[in-house]
Design a protein around this motif. Structure first.
Motif, PDB file in Angstrom:
ATOM      1  N   SER A  21       0.934  -1.069   0.031  1.00 18.84           N
ATOM      2  CA  SER A  21      -0.161   0.003  -0.123  1.00 18.84           C
ATOM      3  C   SER A  21       1.043   1.138  -0.098  1.00 18.84           C
ATOM      4  O   SER A  21       2.156   1.146   0.160  1.00 18.84           O
ATOM      5  CB  SER A  21      -0.750   0.088   1.078  1.00 18.84           C
ATOM      6  N   SER A  22       0.311   2.440  -0.204  1.00 18.42           N
ATOM      7  CA  SER A  22       1.203   3.545  -0.318  1.00 18.42           C
ATOM      8  C   SER A  22       1.678   4.089   0.999  1.00 18.42           C
ATOM      9  O   SER A  22       0.799   4.129   1.772  1.00 18.42           O
ATOM     10  CB  SER A  22       0.336   4.704  -1.059  1.00 18.42           C
ATOM     11  N   ASP A  23       2.651   4.779   1.144  1.00 14.77           N
ATOM     12  CA  ASP A  23       3.183   5.543   2.027  1.00 14.77           C
ATOM     13  C   ASP A  23       2.862   6.928   1.701  1.00 14.77           C
ATOM     14  O   ASP A  23       3.275   7.512   0.662  1.00 14.77           O
ATOM     15  CB  ASP A  23       4.764   5.374   2.325  1.00 14.77           C
ATOM     16  N   ALA A  24       2.656   7.577   2.815  1.00 14.89           N
ATOM     17  CA  ALA A  24       2.290   8.947   2.476  1.00 14.89           C
ATOM     18  C   ALA A  24       3.431   9.715   2.283  1.00 14.89           C
ATOM     19  O   ALA A  24       3.816  10.894   1.867  1.00 14.89           O
ATOM     20  CB  ALA A  24       1.272   9.658   3.314  1.00 14.89           C
ATOM     21  N   ALA A  25       4.723   9.137   3.123  1.00 18.26           N
ATOM     22  CA  ALA A  25       5.961   9.743   3.268  1.00 18.26           C
ATOM     23  C   ALA A  25       5.850  11.181   3.597  1.00 18.26           C
ATOM     24  O   ALA A  25       6.746  11.963   2.977  1.00 18.26           O
ATOM     25  CB  ALA A  25       6.897   9.655   1.866  1.00 18.26           C
ATOM     26  N   LEU A  26       5.306  11.275   4.443  1.00 18.70           N
ATOM     27  CA  LEU A  26       5.255  12.867   5.021  1.00 18.70           C
ATOM     28  C   LEU A  26       6.137  12.757   6.139  1.00 18.70           C
ATOM     29  O   LEU A  26       6.495  13.941   6.684  1.00 18.70           O
ATOM     30  CB  LEU A  26       3.872  13.424   5.360  1.00 18.70           C
ATOM     31  N   SER A  27       6.469  12.044   6.760  1.00 19.22           N
ATOM     32  CA  SER A  27       7.269  11.922   7.911  1.00 19.22           C
ATOM     33  C   SER A  27       8.844  12.184   7.518  1.00 19.22           C
ATOM     34  O   SER A  27       9.377  11.807   6.554  1.00 19.22           O
ATOM     35  CB  SER A  27       7.448  10.452   8.430  1.00 19.22           C
ATOM     36  N   HIS A  66       0.103   7.536   8.273  1.00 18.62           N
ATOM     37  CA  HIS A  66       0.140   6.171   8.304  1.00 18.62           C
ATOM     38  C   HIS A  66      -0.745   5.245   7.020  1.00 18.62           C
ATOM     39  O   HIS A  66      -1.335   5.820   6.503  1.00 18.62           O
ATOM     40  CB  HIS A  66      -0.834   5.552   9.688  1.00 18.62           C
ATOM     41  N   THR A  67       0.321   4.362   6.640  1.00 18.41           N
ATOM     42  CA  THR A  67      -0.190   3.624   5.509  1.00 18.41           C
ATOM     43  C   THR A  67      -1.134   2.554   5.934  1.00 18.41           C
ATOM     44  O   THR A  67      -2.181   2.262   5.416  1.00 18.41           O
ATOM     45  CB  THR A  67       1.150   3.106   4.844  1.00 18.41           C
ATOM     46  N   TYR A  68      -0.863   2.169   7.284  1.00 20.66           N
ATOM     47  CA  TYR A  68      -1.590   0.824   7.664  1.00 20.66           C
ATOM     48  C   TYR A  68      -2.466   1.474   8.686  1.00 20.66           C
ATOM     49  O   TYR A  68      -2.598   2.600   8.866  1.00 20.66           O
ATOM     50  CB  TYR A  68      -0.651  -0.229   8.112  1.00 20.66           C
ATOM     51  N   HIS A  69      -3.420   0.423   9.101  1.00 24.23           N
ATOM     52  CA  HIS A  69      -4.309   0.761  10.305  1.00 24.23           C
ATOM     53  C   HIS A  69      -3.760   1.119  11.531  1.00 24.23           C
ATOM     54  O   HIS A  69      -3.032   0.352  12.235  1.00 24.23           O
ATOM     55  CB  HIS A  69      -5.446  -0.350  10.260  1.00 24.23           C
ATOM     56  N   ILE A  70      -4.075   2.479  12.093  1.00 26.55           N
ATOM     57  CA  ILE A  70      -3.745   2.685  13.435  1.00 26.55           C
ATOM     58  C   ILE A  70      -4.422   1.995  14.347  1.00 26.55           C
ATOM     59  O   ILE A  70      -5.627   1.636  14.561  1.00 26.55           O
ATOM     60  CB  ILE A  70      -4.045   4.288  13.644  1.00 26.55           C
ATOM     61  N   ASN A  71      -3.636   1.242  15.262  1.00 24.48           N
ATOM     62  CA  ASN A  71      -4.636   0.267  16.213  1.00 24.48           C
ATOM     63  C   ASN A  71      -4.164   1.084  17.902  1.00 24.48           C
ATOM     64  O   ASN A  71      -4.833   0.832  18.814  1.00 24.48           O
ATOM     65  CB  ASN A  71      -3.747  -1.006  16.335  1.00 24.48           C
ATOM     66  N   THR A 127      -8.687   8.818  17.232  1.00 28.16           N
ATOM     67  CA  THR A 127      -8.077   8.175  16.096  1.00 28.16           C
ATOM     68  C   THR A 127      -8.975   7.208  15.484  1.00 28.16           C
ATOM     69  O   THR A 127      -9.465   6.600  16.033  1.00 28.16           O
ATOM     70  CB  THR A 127      -6.710   7.709  16.080  1.00 28.16           C
ATOM     71  N   ASN A 128      -9.008   7.027  14.011  1.00 28.28           N
ATOM     72  CA  ASN A 128      -9.684   6.078  13.351  1.00 28.28           C
ATOM     73  C   ASN A 128      -8.590   5.410  12.646  1.00 28.28           C
ATOM     74  O   ASN A 128      -7.367   5.466  13.257  1.00 28.28           O
ATOM     75  CB  ASN A 128     -10.699   6.786  12.297  1.00 28.28           C
ATOM     76  N   ASP A 129      -8.638   4.743  11.684  1.00 29.15           N
ATOM     77  CA  ASP A 129      -7.622   4.002  11.031  1.00 29.15           C
ATOM     78  C   ASP A 129      -6.458   4.720  10.614  1.00 29.15           C
ATOM     79  O   ASP A 129      -5.385   4.206  10.444  1.00 29.15           O
ATOM     80  CB  ASP A 129      -8.186   3.183   9.813  1.00 29.15           C
ATOM     81  N   LYS A 130      -6.773   5.965  10.217  1.00 29.16           N
ATOM     82  CA  LYS A 130      -5.888   6.760   9.423  1.00 29.16           C
ATOM     83  C   LYS A 130      -5.331   8.034  10.022  1.00 29.16           C
ATOM     84  O   LYS A 130      -4.258   8.541   9.850  1.00 29.16           O
ATOM     85  CB  LYS A 130      -6.120   6.969   7.975  1.00 29.16           C
TER      86      LYS A 130
END
Lengths: 239, 447
Positions: free
Chosen positions: A109-115, B172-177, B110-113
């Motif tokens: 999946s895509s990284d937003a790469a804002l970090s 975050h690319t993946y789901h925040i837990n 927070t939600n997933d993103k």
């Protein structure tokens, strides 16, 4: 359900009206020990195997699957496969050859790469057309949930892998993730190597292919893919 | 487990003060603030409901510190990621309160993103008597103004205003837990399946990645991050748990990227309990530092474990939550219940731990007496002001009158989210779309 079995006897006097109860049908699980791995009948492992493959399919079919669920199911499949390997008579292993391409969608999946500390600016851009593919047609599984490997015409080139040997577990599940390579999303977009994993030459009507690729390149890539598969295919007995 | 008489003594007696039914939306997180005065819940619809404890009043002895709705607001809306053609759920995964630094309250949701910082303020006074404006705010005709007056603050009905102060997006690319506020009150971290980011509360356009377990080849992925938390006192320490059942304590002073843990907490697999599902049931679904900061509490599918930060080899205490499910793992795998993620909680003094289970049961373990109790959160089984009756699950054999048999447990009624007041014996239990708040009415000198 794949793992139907005899129901365990219940104590009649303790039976109340059932709400959502467990299907207590694990006839192969002796209640006295839960260590299934210690004495797994080949049939039991195979049922669990089928169930796990079904779960994997289901997980991969989600638009954005639960990564934890996916990883746990895959690891469990590996365990089951490891325990089944030495078994003499294995039931025909179901082939989910489409799994690799579907797995692409979620595992890259895509990284937003804002970090600020992240090195790459062009890290992990998802292929838009890759994502739109999610080969839903493949999900036309048989009534028993077995992926009918040969029955799905849209598999296209992946059929070349061979119905019996294209099984993702041939390579110890490596095949599942084989195509997933985040390097394909580096700055060099549309590199031929990456494209081979995303689109099959016989794209369905709804699928989009990267505009920069042409048929010749795709054919070449599929050859490479098939060639690799052929090399890695173990010369095993009937599977 | 003790006899019935003994179990009633454990953890005192709980009265049911209050059952607040949220509007048909499944509660997805519950969190007390640092004083326990406020209780926030998040739900699947992206809403946050905050309850406030009413001050005890002698006039109404029955409403000793009951929780009433204080504010409701829509925190997250469903979004659509056009790049990936994916819908982003508005479900609130976690809420964490910031320590209160002025009259306003702040929390992160927070939600997933996307994480959002909300500020909650009260307005209970209104200035009146302006010279140039009339009561409705319209400018007065200057010719009618003959004398000067000083505006005064007059009381008005309490108004609670909630405003979004920061939106931390695209981290975050993946789901925040998980999210966790640092003890420095300036930073916080957010964790998804593969990465953990460190944010400054005032800066939204960048964050620092402090943990990254994404493998170079995704085909090598075998483990994900399941939960994480900052140490309550040491602002450089945090812990994160994995799907393989391990805990990693990291020190941010050691390196910018904390991929190398300072301590690895892992219990070797019990060979007698090995099964295909060993890994799944060892996956840690929640990790919480004790208030003292000396211990960690983890929850996996069948147990809760207490770890001493000074001992990495194994937990110092293990409590069975519902061991009767061990022989049912195959069925639970089939119906996906084995993947349920239960939370756990410490009481204020770190002497009792609590976690949820199925059939709307929740469990409490007294670390000192080693006694435990099973209670049920449901309207049918408890009337207001009644004492909760301990429940028992029987596995066969001798069965008492009110026992529930394992086979008749309702696995759709799961208590995943629980919270304990930071100081008092008040607990909040989320049972699907119902919130139960139980208070201990027994005076402290009675036990």
């Amino acid at each position: 359900m794949l793992s139907k079995g005899l129901k365990r006897k219940r104590e009649e006097e303790e039976e109340e009206e059932e709400k959502e109860t467990l299907a207590v049908d694990a006839w192969w699980l002796d209640p006295s020990h839960s260590a299934v791995a210690q004495a797994p009948p080949a049939v039991a492992s195979s049922s669990l195997f089928d169930l796990s493959v079904l779960k994997l399919h289901h997980s991969l079919r989600q638009s954005e699957p639960d990564l934890r669920h996916l990883v746990l199911v895959v690891n469990t499949l590996r365990r089951i496969q490891a325990s089944m390997a030495p078994a003499a008579a294995l039931p025909p292993v179901p082939t989910p050859p489409t799994a690799p391409s579907v797995a692409d969608n979620l595992l890259t999946s895509s990284d937003a790469a804002l970090s600020a500390s992240m090195a790459s600016l062009l890290e992990d851009l998802s292929h838009i057309e890759g994502l739109s593919q999610a080969p839903q047609p493949l999900v036309d599984e048989g009534p028993l949930g077995r992926p009918a490997g040969g029955a799905s015409p849209s598999l296209g080139a992946l059929d070349l892998l061979g119905p019996a040997t294209g099984c993702l577990l041939d390579d110890g599940l490596e095949g599942l993730f084989e195509d997933i390579d985040t390097s394909m999303y580096d700055s060099e977009l549309w590199t031929p190597v990456s494209e081979s994993h995303k689109s099959s030459p016989e794209d369905g009507p709804g699928k989009e292919v990267g505009p920069d690729l042409d048929e010749a390149e795709l054919d070449y890539l599929m050859d490479v893919l098939v060639g690799t598969q052929a090399l890695e295919r173990p010369p095993g007995p009937g599977r | 487990m003790g006899e019935d008489a003994d179990t009633r003594k454990i953890n005192h007696s709980f009265l049911r003060d209050h059952s607040y039914v949220t509007e048909a939306d499944i509660i997805s997180t519950v969190e007390f603030n640092h004083t326990g005065e406020l209780l926030a819940t998040g739900d699947k619809g992206g809403r946050v409901v905050i309850f406030q404890r009413e001050p005890e009043s002698k006039n109404a002895p029955h409403s000793q510190g009951e929780y009433d709705v204080y504010s409701t607001f829509q925190s997250h809306e469903p979004e659509f990621d056009y790049l990936k053609s994916l819908e982003i759920e508005e479900k609130i995964n976690k809420i964490k309160w910031l320590p209160q630094q002025n009259a306003a309250h702040s929390l992160l949701s927070t939600n997933d993103k996307t994480i959002k910082l909300w500020k909650i303020t009260e307005r209970d006074k209104r200035p009146e008597g302006y010279n140039l404006k009339d009561e409705e705010g319209k400018l007065k005709d200057l010719s009618t103004v003959t004398s000067l007056q000083v505006p005064v603050l007059k009381p008005m009905d309490l108004m609670v205003e909630v405003s979004p102060r920061r939106v931390f997006a695209n981290g975050h690319t993946y789901h925040i837990n998980s999210i966790s506020v640092n003890s420095d009150c300036e930073t916080y971290m957010s964790a998804d399946d593969l990465r953990i980011n460190l944010w400054h509360l005032a800066i939204t356009d960048r964050s620092f990645n402090i943990v990254d377990i994404k493998p170079a080849n995704m085909e090598d992925l075998t483990e994900v991050i399941t939960a994480s938390e900052f140490h309550p006192h040491h602002c450089n320490l945090f812990v994160y748990s994995s799907s393989k059942g391990s805990l990693r304590l990291c020190d941010m002073r050691a390196a910018a990227l904390c991929d190398k843990h300072s301590k690895l907490f892992e219990e070797p697999e019990d060979p007698s309990n090995r099964s295909f599902f060993s890994e799944i049931i060892s996956s840690v679904s929640d990790v919480k530092f004790s208030h003292s900061g000396r211990y960690m509490l983890t929850r996996d599918y069948l147990t809760v474990k207490v770890w001493d930060l000074n001992m990495e080899a194994r937990p110092i205490e293990t409590y069975q939550v519902h061991d009767y499910l061990r022989s049912k793992l195959c069925s639970l795998y089939e119906n996906d219940c084995i993947f349920d993620k239960f939370e756990c909680a410490w009481n204020g003094s770190d002497s009792v731990i609590m976690t949820g289970a199925y059939n709307n049961f929740f469990r409490m373990f007294d670390r000192n007496t080693k006694r435990d109790v099973t209670l049920e959160a449901s309207r049918e089984s408890s009337k207001p002001r009644a004492v909760l009756k301990p429940r028992r699950v029987c596995v066969g054999g001798k069965r008492r009158r009110d026992d529930i048999s394992v086979d008749s447990l309702d696995f759709t009624k799961k208590i995943l989210h629980t919270a304990w007041h930071p100081a008092e014996n008040i607990i909040a239990i989320a049972a699907t779309n119902n919130l139960y708040i139980f208070q201990d009415k027994v005076n402290s000198d009675m036990h």
